[in-house]
Write an enzyme that holds these catalytic residues in place. Structure first.
Site, PDB file in Angstrom:
ATOM      1  N   GLU A 151       1.658   6.252  -7.179  1.00 42.76           N
ATOM      2  CA  GLU A 151       0.599   7.185  -7.588  1.00 42.76           C
ATOM      3  C   GLU A 151       1.076   8.627  -7.507  1.00 42.76           C
ATOM      4  OE1 GLU A 151      -2.755   6.316  -5.107  1.00 42.76           O
ATOM      5  OE2 GLU A 151      -3.378   4.613  -6.339  1.00 42.76           O
ATOM      6  N   GLU A 192       0.846  -1.210   0.000  1.00 45.54           N
ATOM      7  CA  GLU A 192       0.000   0.000   0.000  1.00 45.54           C
ATOM      8  C   GLU A 192       0.873   1.248   0.000  1.00 45.54           C
ATOM      9  OE1 GLU A 192      -3.032   2.174  -0.630  1.00 45.54           O
ATOM     10  OE2 GLU A 192      -3.556   0.099  -0.163  1.00 45.54           O
TER      11      GLU A 192
END
Length: 115
Positions: free
Chosen positions: A66, A59
């Site tokens: 991102e 994560e």
């Protein structure tokens, strides 16, 4: 000591930006509590801890990717989308691994309560 400053800045950033990371942290705490309640053994702890860290690490990397993609381009690009989607898939696979590990460890213990 500065080396420790940057990871904590990253932790602050990800917990203030990424609610998925917070959800994973809260789920991890719940699983750890269940581990103590059900008195899982050392090998079971190893699998639980590996599953927790796999999800949290991926994560974190997903969020970093991102952010990097968003830094490079503000416009839609299919390759940027693919990069984000593939990173999200890595997190999903880690979550599936964690669920499978949790089921293998905890279902027999839960079922033993009813026997």
């Amino acid at each position: 000591m500065k080396r420790f400053k940057y990871p904590f800045e990253g932790l602050y950033y990800i917990t203030s930006k990424d609610y998925h990371f917070i959800a994973h942290l809260l789920t991890s705490v719940a699983v750890i509590i269940f581990g103590f309640i059900f008195k899982i053994d050392a090998v079971e702890w190893l699998f639980i801890v590996s599953a927790i860290f796999a999800v949290l690490i991926l994560e974190t990397l997903n969020t970093a990717l991102e952010e990097t993609v968003d830094l490079v381009t503000n416009e839609y690009h299919p390759l940027a989308k693919h990069a984000k989607d593939i990173a999200a898939l890595a997190v999903l696979l880690a979550c599936i691994y964690a669920v499978v590990v949790g089921m293998i460890v905890f279902i027999p213990k839960i079922l033993s309560l009813f026997n």
